[in-house]
Write a protein that holds these residues in place. Structure first.
Motif, mmCIF file in Angstrom:
data_model
loop_
_atom_site.group_PDB
_atom_site.id
_atom_site.type_symbol
_atom_site.label_atom_id
_atom_site.label_comp_id
_atom_site.label_asym_id
_atom_site.label_seq_id
_atom_site.Cartn_x
_atom_site.Cartn_y
_atom_site.Cartn_z
ATOM 1 N N ARG A 38 -11.748 -12.392 -4.227
ATOM 2 C CA ARG A 38 -11.218 -12.284 -2.860
ATOM 3 C C ARG A 38 -10.561 -10.929 -2.613
ATOM 4 O O ARG A 38 -10.407 -10.519 -1.468
ATOM 5 N N TYR A 39 -10.183 -10.267 -3.676
ATOM 6 C CA TYR A 39 -9.565 -8.942 -3.518
ATOM 7 C C TYR A 39 -10.599 -7.820 -3.499
ATOM 8 O O TYR A 39 -10.280 -6.688 -3.152
ATOM 9 N N ASP B 238 -0.796 -3.755 -9.316
ATOM 10 C CA ASP B 238 -0.164 -4.142 -8.067
ATOM 11 C C ASP B 238 -0.508 -5.587 -7.679
ATOM 12 O O ASP B 238 0.376 -6.383 -7.344
ATOM 13 N N ILE B 239 -1.801 -5.884 -7.763
ATOM 14 C CA ILE B 239 -2.255 -7.235 -7.373
ATOM 15 C C ILE B 239 -1.660 -8.278 -8.315
ATOM 16 O O ILE B 239 -1.145 -9.311 -7.876
ATOM 17 N N TRP C 74 8.104 -2.567 -2.559
ATOM 18 C CA TRP C 74 8.584 -3.437 -3.645
ATOM 19 C C TRP C 74 10.111 -3.331 -3.695
ATOM 20 O O TRP C 74 10.645 -2.230 -3.690
ATOM 21 N N GLN D 90 -6.050 -1.006 -8.651
ATOM 22 C CA GLN D 90 -5.206 -1.968 -7.932
ATOM 23 C C GLN D 90 -4.695 -3.089 -8.828
ATOM 24 O O GLN D 90 -3.909 -3.930 -8.374
ATOM 25 N N GLU E 186 2.036 -9.012 -7.690
ATOM 26 C CA GLU E 186 2.237 -9.833 -6.501
ATOM 27 C C GLU E 186 1.814 -11.285 -6.750
ATOM 28 O O GLU E 186 2.497 -12.229 -6.341
ATOM 29 N N ARG F 247 -3.439 -7.020 2.159
ATOM 30 C CA ARG F 247 -3.874 -5.716 1.640
ATOM 31 C C ARG F 247 -4.764 -5.009 2.650
ATOM 32 O O ARG F 247 -4.654 -3.804 2.873
#
Lengths: 338, 131
Positions: A67-68, A22-23, B89, A19, A26, B77
């Motif tokens: 937190r993820y 992607d994280i 996206w 991930q 963002e 998420r």
């Protein structure tokens, strides 16, 4: 902007590979949007100090990454109270006997007292510390395994209200215990009278063991003690509640029993061993060796005795405590009477 | 209007707790617990129209329910993993942004949550007016 890249790199270090990209994309977008907003608000480009402030507000990289991540625990909240209880009990069962034996060794074994105090404390604490570490590690490992594999089976949800333990009454004596005591004591008394009355313990053609004269004192004392205890258990059977008098009698009989046993270990109990075709010097040597080993067990027996006596004393105190009405109880009584 | 009953109630009483640090901690923990469920409903509500993370944050702030990015993005998420949101996206203003909106399943669950929320609110209003 290099500061932002460094921040993202630090956050990315803690993220799972699948991930991460992607994280970070963002997160990067969110930071840049915030920077743009702030720049248009201030009417100028942000300085390093401004950027630092923005990143500080977001929190440290590990906290942001955390937190993820899914919540993980070795032992979860369901098992944790049971884990703590087991750990406390294991610690207690390790510490109390260890302390009792250590005290007795220091009181009764001269070679222990002869050691320098520093060496003694370091040596014994090391052993105790290692035992604690092993207990902690094994209990934690066992619970981690249960958490990972057994908890999912829902075994904690399979319970029946009818199988809950009955209400505890500290002063009640279980009738089954009294019956078991009476039966066991009568059987032991019969055995004691039949086989243990003579100091000639074994009298076979190929082996003869004769006990010291002190055996007579021990034999009659133990027989008397067993009869008293048996009578006491019969009283408990029909009046199944502890009173302070009966708890004191139990303290006395338990103390006497353990005291006699400890005394026996110190009396060189084996007087003579006779074996055909074996020289008397050798059998005497064997008898002495047995007596020596028995005397070595003295501190352990004292430790066991002290533990039992302490538990008996605690029982007396507890009876006293429950006999005294509490403030709440008094208030309730006043309320009822009023 | 009715959705703010609990929050308003707690905010009204928060001034009584400020002097004692222990009770402030207790209040803060309770406030966070109370907010947690509310935020999910608010986020789902905001994503009836498509938004990307930063504008969603701004919209929440403007609506009086500020949410920090450390809470919002992991929440988005999670909701996406649960199938309540869909995301893609897309380039906007020469930058790649991730846009979120409610999925069909999300719309269904959101409707159920609103019903549940209204029931809770009605019960709470009744309890609080009895006091």
């Amino acid at each position: 902007m290099e500061l932002i890249e460094r921040y993202l790199q630090a956050v990315g270090f803690w993220l799972p590979k699948t991930q991460k990209r992607d994280i970070l994309a963002e997160l990067s977008e969110d930071i840049r949007s915030q920077v743009e907003d702030k720049e248009s608000e201030l009417g100028r480009k942000l300085t390093e100090a401004d950027l630092e402030e923005v990143l500080k507000q977001r929190g440290s990289p590990i906290m942001v990454a955390n937190r993820y991540l899914p919540q993980q625990s070795l032992i979860g909240p369901v098992l944790y109270p049971i884990y703590l209880l087991v750990l406390k009990m294991a610690w207690l069962f390790c510490f109390v006997p260890w302390l009792a034996v250590w005290i007795c060794l220091n009181i009764f074994v001269p070679s222990y007292r002869g050691n320098a105090a520093g060496n003694l404390i370091v040596g014994t604490l090391h052993g105790f510390w290692m035992a604690l570490v092993y207990i902690f590690a094994s209990v934690t490992f066992a619970f981690a395994v249960v958490e990972k594999y057994a908890l999912k089976s829902g075994f904690l949800e399979k319970w029946n209200p009818r199988k809950l333990p009955p209400l505890r009454d500290a002063n009640r004596i279980k009738r089954t215990n009294s019956i078991a005591e009476v039966v066991a004591l009568l059987a032991v008394c019969a055995f004691w009278l039949t086989f243990m009355s003579s100091p000639v313990m074994v009298n076979q053609p190929d082996l003869k063991i004769i006990l010291a004269p002190s055996w007579r004192i021990y034999f009659w004392s133990i027989l008397a003690l067993m009869l008293v205890t048996c009578a006491f258990s019969m009283v408990n059977l029909f009046r199944p509640y502890w009173t302070r008098l009966r708890a004191t009698v139990r303290l006395f009989t338990d103390g006497m029993g353990w005291g006699l046993f400890a005394w026996l270990c110190k009396t060189n109990l084996i007087a003579e061993i006779t074996l055909p075709n074996v020289a008397p010097e050798k059998t005497m040597h064997a008898a002495n060796a047995i007596n020596w080993w028995m005397s070595l067990s003295f501190p352990f027996i004292i430790a066991g005795g002290v533990l039992v006596v302490l538990l008996d004393m605690y029982r007396i105190v507890r009876i006293k405590d429950t006999a005294t009405p509490s403030a709440g109880g008094l208030a309730a009584l006043v309320g009822i009477c009023g | 209007m009715r959705h703010t009953v609990c929050i308003a109630y707690y905010m009204k009483n928060s001034s009584n707790h400020s002097s004692n640090p222990a009770s402030t901690d207790v209040f803060e923990n309770l406030r966070l617990e109370l907010r947690r469920g509310c935020l999910i409903i608010a986020v789902l509500g905001q994503l009836k129209t498509e938004r990307y993370g930063y504008t969603l944050r701004k919209a929440m702030e403007d609506a009086g329910l500020p949410i920090d990015e450390g809470t919002l993005y992991p929440l988005l998420r999670r909701l996406e993993t649960q199938g309540l949101l869909v995301s893609e996206w897309r380039e906007e203003d020469k930058r790649n942004k991730r846009f979120y909106r409610l999925s069909a399943e999300g719309k269904r669950i959101f409707k159920q949550l609103i019903e549940e929320w209204e029931n809770i609110n009605a019960s709470l209003e009744q309890i609080l007016t009895e006091e």
